[in-house]
Design an enzyme around this catalytic site. Structure first.
Site, PDB file in Angstrom:
ATOM      1  N   HIS A 154       0.819  -1.212   0.000  1.00 21.13           N
ATOM      2  CA  HIS A 154       0.000   0.000   0.000  1.00 21.13           C
ATOM      3  C   HIS A 154       0.856   1.267   0.000  1.00 21.13           C
ATOM      4  O   HIS A 154       1.604   1.503   0.949  1.00 21.13           O
ATOM      5  CB  HIS A 154      -0.886  -0.022   1.245  1.00 21.13           C
ATOM      6  CG  HIS A 154      -1.883   1.069   1.325  1.00 21.13           C
ATOM      7  ND1 HIS A 154      -1.993   1.891   2.414  1.00 21.13           N
ATOM      8  CD2 HIS A 154      -2.825   1.496   0.439  1.00 21.13           C
ATOM      9  CE1 HIS A 154      -2.979   2.748   2.230  1.00 21.13           C
ATOM     10  NE2 HIS A 154      -3.492   2.531   1.031  1.00 21.13           N
ATOM     11  N   ARG A 155       0.758   2.043  -1.048  1.00 15.47           N
ATOM     12  CA  ARG A 155       1.573   3.260  -1.256  1.00 15.47           C
ATOM     13  C   ARG A 155       3.059   2.904  -1.228  1.00 15.47           C
ATOM     14  O   ARG A 155       3.897   3.711  -0.815  1.00 15.47           O
ATOM     15  CB  ARG A 155       1.254   4.325  -0.202  1.00 15.47           C
ATOM     16  CG  ARG A 155      -0.240   4.582  -0.022  1.00 15.47           C
ATOM     17  CD  ARG A 155      -0.553   5.620   1.043  1.00 15.47           C
ATOM     18  NE  ARG A 155      -1.971   5.595   1.388  1.00 15.47           N
ATOM     19  CZ  ARG A 155      -2.518   6.296   2.374  1.00 15.47           C
ATOM     20  NH1 ARG A 155      -1.777   7.114   3.093  1.00 15.47           N
ATOM     21  NH2 ARG A 155      -3.816   6.213   2.616  1.00 15.47           N
ATOM     22  N   ASP A 180       0.284  -2.039   4.344  1.00 16.13           N
ATOM     23  CA  ASP A 180       1.401  -1.105   4.540  1.00 16.13           C
ATOM     24  C   ASP A 180       2.702  -1.857   4.807  1.00 16.13           C
ATOM     25  O   ASP A 180       3.781  -1.275   4.709  1.00 16.13           O
ATOM     26  CB  ASP A 180       1.126  -0.215   5.762  1.00 16.13           C
ATOM     27  CG  ASP A 180      -0.090   0.681   5.591  1.00 16.13           C
ATOM     28  OD1 ASP A 180      -0.342   1.121   4.451  1.00 16.13           O
ATOM     29  OD2 ASP A 180      -0.775   0.961   6.603  1.00 16.13           O
ATOM     30  N   ASP A 191      -1.164   6.189  -5.524  1.00 14.08           N
ATOM     31  CA  ASP A 191      -2.248   7.149  -5.798  1.00 14.08           C
ATOM     32  C   ASP A 191      -1.756   8.179  -6.806  1.00 14.08           C
ATOM     33  O   ASP A 191      -0.733   8.832  -6.567  1.00 14.08           O
ATOM     34  CB  ASP A 191      -2.635   7.862  -4.497  1.00 14.08           C
ATOM     35  CG  ASP A 191      -2.996   6.882  -3.392  1.00 14.08           C
ATOM     36  OD1 ASP A 191      -4.015   6.192  -3.534  1.00 14.08           O
ATOM     37  OD2 ASP A 191      -2.249   6.805  -2.399  1.00 14.08           O
TER      38      ASP A 191
END
Ligand code: G3P
Ligand code: MG
Length: 245
Positions: free
Chosen positions: A10-11, A231, A39
């Site tokens: 995630h990211r 994450d 994103d």
């Protein structure tokens, strides 16, 4: 439909490095994540840049809305010091930088289209141009913005696009079909075994965000979830090296 790996960072590996930076994507690769989630939005001069928030304050030393600043200004900002001095000088990446990094690391991405105050249609057009130059990468698009999902389907009919949801509407299957989406991405807190079973029975790939507890990830996989976005890919991959099903 492309194969979505069971764990997506995630990211980037955002527990270990500043989110949505090349450093976070490299750490994710070093931890054996096959894909990152990131994103994408637009600068004032319509360049695709990676950042989560609408504004610059939380993850950079800049201020104000991202979409009001040209790329030349965004590129000068420090997107790493807020996380740790080790990452001082890390920059906001462009989508082009990111695709190049992923190419060299043999990784794919779930690219979340986040209009963040810019025009969703223009954002989709700019993303489509970038992706046209990077045809070989495994890419799954997604968005909370229905107009962006519809526009991506129109511009890039060969690329899968997930429908991002915070909660599951009763008539989710109608919306999913109307949008022509290829996967459902849902907050794990909104999912229960019954809802998961309904989605899986409809043959819809099910992606859950943001799952940082390996025990809960195992439970989700038991419900038929395709992929979890985390994450902490190092911890998740150590606990669940392969899709259990
Ligand atoms: O794409 C999954 C997840 O990233 C959606 O929420 O706010 O972290 O972009 P957010
Ligand atoms: Mg996201």
């Amino acid at each position: 439909m492309i194969e979505i790996p069971h764990i997506v960072a995630h990211r980037g590996a955002s527990i270990e490095a500043p989110e949505n930076t090349i450093a976070a994507f490299r750490v994710a690769g070093a931890r054996q994540a096959k894909w990152i989630e990131c994103d994408v939005t637009l600068s004032a001069d319509n360049q695709c840049v990676l950042i989560h928030d609408d504004t610059l304050e939380r993850t950079t030393n800049g201020t104000g809305p991202i979409h009001k600043q040209p790329l030349s200004v965004l590129r000068e900002l420090d997107a790493g010091s807020w996380f740790s001095d080790i990452y001082k000088g890390e920059r906001i990446p462009t989508l082009s930088d990111t695709l190049e990094t992923l190419f060299f690391m043999d990784m794919g991405a779930n690219l979340e289209i986040k209009p963040s105050g810019c025009d969703p249609v223009r954002l989709c057009q700019e993303v489509a141009k970038e992706l046209d130059r990077a045809k070989k990468l495994p890419i799954l698009l997604s968005s909370f913005d229905d107009s962006a999902v519809a526009e991506i389907r129109r511009l890039l009919p060969d690329l899968p696009c997930g429908w991002l949801l915070e909660t599951l509407p009763d008539n989710w299957h109608d919306g999913y079909t109307q949008l022509g989406a290829s996967a459902l991405h849902i907050d794990h807190k909104a999912l229960d075994p019954e809802k998961a079973a309904e989605i899986v029975a409809a043959n819809v790939p099910l992606v859950c965000y943001t799952v940082n507890d390996p025990a809960h990830a195992k439970e989700l996989f038991g419900w038929g979830v395709t992929s979890v976005i985390t994450d902490d890919p190092a911890k998740m991959i150590a606990a669940i090296p392969r899709h259990p099903n």
